[in-house]
Write a protein that holds these residues in place. Structure first.
Motif, short mmCIF file in Angstrom:
data_model
loop_
_atom_site.label_atom_id
_atom_site.label_comp_id
_atom_site.label_asym_id
_atom_site.label_seq_id
_atom_site.Cartn_x
_atom_site.Cartn_y
_atom_site.Cartn_z
N VAL A 195 27.95 40.39 36.61
CA VAL A 195 29.58 39.31 36.38
C VAL A 195 30.36 38.88 37.57
O VAL A 195 30.92 40.27 37.78
N GLY A 196 30.91 37.83 37.63
CA GLY A 196 31.79 37.89 38.98
C GLY A 196 32.10 36.60 37.82
O GLY A 196 31.75 35.86 37.28
N VAL A 197 33.90 36.85 38.49
CA VAL A 197 34.50 36.14 37.91
C VAL A 197 35.72 35.51 39.20
O VAL A 197 36.26 35.87 40.10
N TYR A 198 35.67 33.65 38.69
CA TYR A 198 36.81 33.74 40.11
C TYR A 198 38.08 32.56 38.90
O TYR A 198 37.97 31.85 38.13
N GLY A 199 39.01 33.23 39.78
CA GLY A 199 40.41 32.61 39.27
C GLY A 199 41.96 33.02 40.05
O GLY A 199 41.15 33.13 40.91
N SER A 200 42.92 32.41 39.74
CA SER A 200 44.02 32.66 41.02
C SER A 200 44.26 34.07 40.76
O SER A 200 45.71 34.40 41.78
N GLN A 201 44.16 34.52 39.81
CA GLN A 201 45.25 36.34 39.37
C GLN A 201 44.83 37.34 39.65
O GLN A 201 43.35 37.48 38.78
N ALA A 202 44.44 37.98 40.55
CA ALA A 202 44.22 39.13 41.03
C ALA A 202 44.63 39.99 39.54
O ALA A 202 43.33 40.77 39.68
N SER A 203 45.81 40.06 39.58
CA SER A 203 45.68 41.34 37.17
C SER A 203 45.25 40.69 36.81
O SER A 203 45.47 41.82 35.73
N ASP A 204 44.01 39.03 36.42
CA ASP A 204 43.90 38.91 34.91
C ASP A 204 43.16 40.01 34.44
O ASP A 204 42.14 40.71 35.30
N ALA A 205 43.16 39.88 33.47
CA ALA A 205 41.74 41.17 32.16
C ALA A 205 40.94 41.06 33.33
O ALA A 205 39.71 42.19 33.42
N ALA A 206 39.73 39.62 33.11
CA ALA A 206 38.85 39.13 33.14
C ALA A 206 38.56 39.22 34.56
O ALA A 206 36.97 40.10 34.91
N MET A 207 39.22 39.55 36.00
CA MET A 207 38.78 40.12 36.95
C MET A 207 38.72 41.47 36.85
O MET A 207 38.00 42.31 37.73
N LYS A 208 39.24 41.99 36.34
CA LYS A 208 39.84 43.70 36.42
C LYS A 208 38.20 44.39 35.12
O LYS A 208 37.32 45.58 36.10
N GLN A 209 38.16 43.40 34.65
CA GLN A 209 36.85 43.72 33.77
C GLN A 209 35.41 43.01 33.98
O GLN A 209 34.03 43.76 34.01
N ALA A 210 35.06 42.42 35.75
CA ALA A 210 33.76 41.94 36.45
C ALA A 210 33.56 42.78 36.88
O ALA A 210 34.61 43.55 37.58
#
Length: 385
Positions: free
Chosen positions: A38-53
């Motif tokens: 899974v890859g996640v695209y978003g504007s905040q590197a600290s977001d929980a989804a980013m860390k989970q991906a």
């Protein structure tokens, strides 16, 4: 639709998710458990989804270079909310498969297209007119009546709407109307608000139990399911849900909102493609979650038949309620608490949610009310008004 039929994403492939927060994190976890990278695209590197991906791309939804780079790494991409511009989906569809498509976003992000769609499937919506300037507004208000709501044609992040309660309010709309075309619609006083979530697969459709929502100033406070409602009204809601799912070129979970007035008139509030906060109630209400069903739909496997398990209420937890919530944490054996991982710069006042499960909704509601956790907030808000 035919181009999307029988398009399967097998375990081992890469799923891209556009979105952030708890919903994107949960979908990431479910996809990983199902064997996907899974890859996640978003504007905040600290977001929980980013860390989970497994990998993340930090970028704005206007950054075409980043979007292209991300899309080319994914075998399929899904968006979890309705705030992604349809043009973004059109752009990344050049480089990857987007099962949900762009058409539903195009319909719901243009309020005139959305209303034309509802007219086409013969559903009841609030009376409305299109207004371009103050003259239009003065001429139209008599046919719409007070109170009325002025909304921009284009739906999106940061948009403003304005309630017009009396004629003297119209002059305040002068600056408001300088930014383009607006819809003026009747405000519908209502006793109940309902939410129907539908999962549409590539070949099949499943419907979750109906929810009743309680909101304060458009902010979700409570979702309860299955909703207690007149059988005839429920049948009409199900008819509309089926018609919406059939008419939209879409694959995945979507939500249809409804108002019910004191006289028993049903109005459609709108359609939201993607997963919703209130949909978390199904973690207890049914044997399949919104995340599992959305994933099955977009990867192209049959949807799971949805079986109701037990009535449940989901209460949103605000940060300023945490002291009271900690007390309930120690006392309640039928409450399941979920707390959201917040980014350091998060402006959200929401700390998480709690699922209260049991045999009867009335008894569960009484249990919630007796804690006074949410009653205190309502009383405080009423004083402020």
């Amino acid at each position: 639709m035919s181009a999307q039929n029988n398009h399967i994403l097998y375990p081992g492939k890469t799923l891209g998710i556009i979105g952030n927060g708890f919903i994107a994190t949960r979908l990431t976890q479910d996809a990983q458990r199902s064997g996907f990278k899974v890859g996640v695209y978003g504007s905040q590197a600290s977001d929980a989804a980013m860390k989970q991906a497994d990998f993340e791309t930090v970028g704005a939804l206007s950054d075409r270079a980043k979007l292209k780079e991300f899309s080319q790494e994914c075998d399929a991409v899904t968006y979890v909310g309705a705030n992604v511009d349809a043009q973004v989906i059109e752009y990344i569809s050049q480089y990857t498969w987007v099962p949900q498509g762009k058409e539903t976003l195009e319909v719901i992000q243009d309020r005139l297209l959305e209303r034309a769609f509802f007219d086409q499937i013969n559903v009841n919506i609030a009376p409305y007119v299109t207004v371009i300037g103050l003259d239009d507004l003065y001429q139209s208000i008599d046919s719409i009546g007070y109170p009325a709501v002025l909304k921009p044609i284009q739906r999106g992040l940061g948009e403003r709407s304005m309630i017009i309660n009396k004629q003297s309010d119209i002059t305040k709309a002068a600056d408001f109307l300088e930014t383009g075309t607006y819809v003026l619609e009747s405000y519908i006083p209502h006793d109940h608000e309902f939410s129907l979530m539908v999962a549409k697969g590539q070949q099949d459709t499943q419907v979750f139990p109906l929810m009743e929502l309680k909101l304060k100033q458009e902010q979700l406070i409570e979702a309860a399911a299955p909703a207690k409602i007149n059988e005839d009204v429920l049948a009409e809601i199900m008819r509309i849900g089926t018609a919406v799912a059939q008419q939209l070129t879409y694959v995945g979970v979507l939500e249809i909102g409804f108002y019910l007035t004191k006289t028993g008139t049903l109005y459609v509030k709108g359609v939201t493609p993607g997963l919703t906060t209130q949909g978390n109630v199904f973690d207890k209400v049914s044997d399949v979650s919104q995340y599992e069903e959305h994933l099955r739909a977009i990867i192209g496997i049959p949807l799971q038949p949805i079986k109701p398990l037990q009535p449940s209420i989901m209460m949103m937890i605000q940060k300023d309620q945490m002291d009271d919530i900690q007390t309930q944490w120690l006392l309640k054996d039928n409450w399941r608490f979920t707390f959201y991982q917040q980014t350091p710069d998060s402006q959200s006042t929401i700390a998480g949610h709690v699922l209260v499960a049991g045999d009867e909704l009335d008894k569960l509601q009484l249990q919630v009310d007796n804690t006074e956790v949410w009653n205190k907030r309502t009383r405080t808000n009423n004083k402020e008004e």
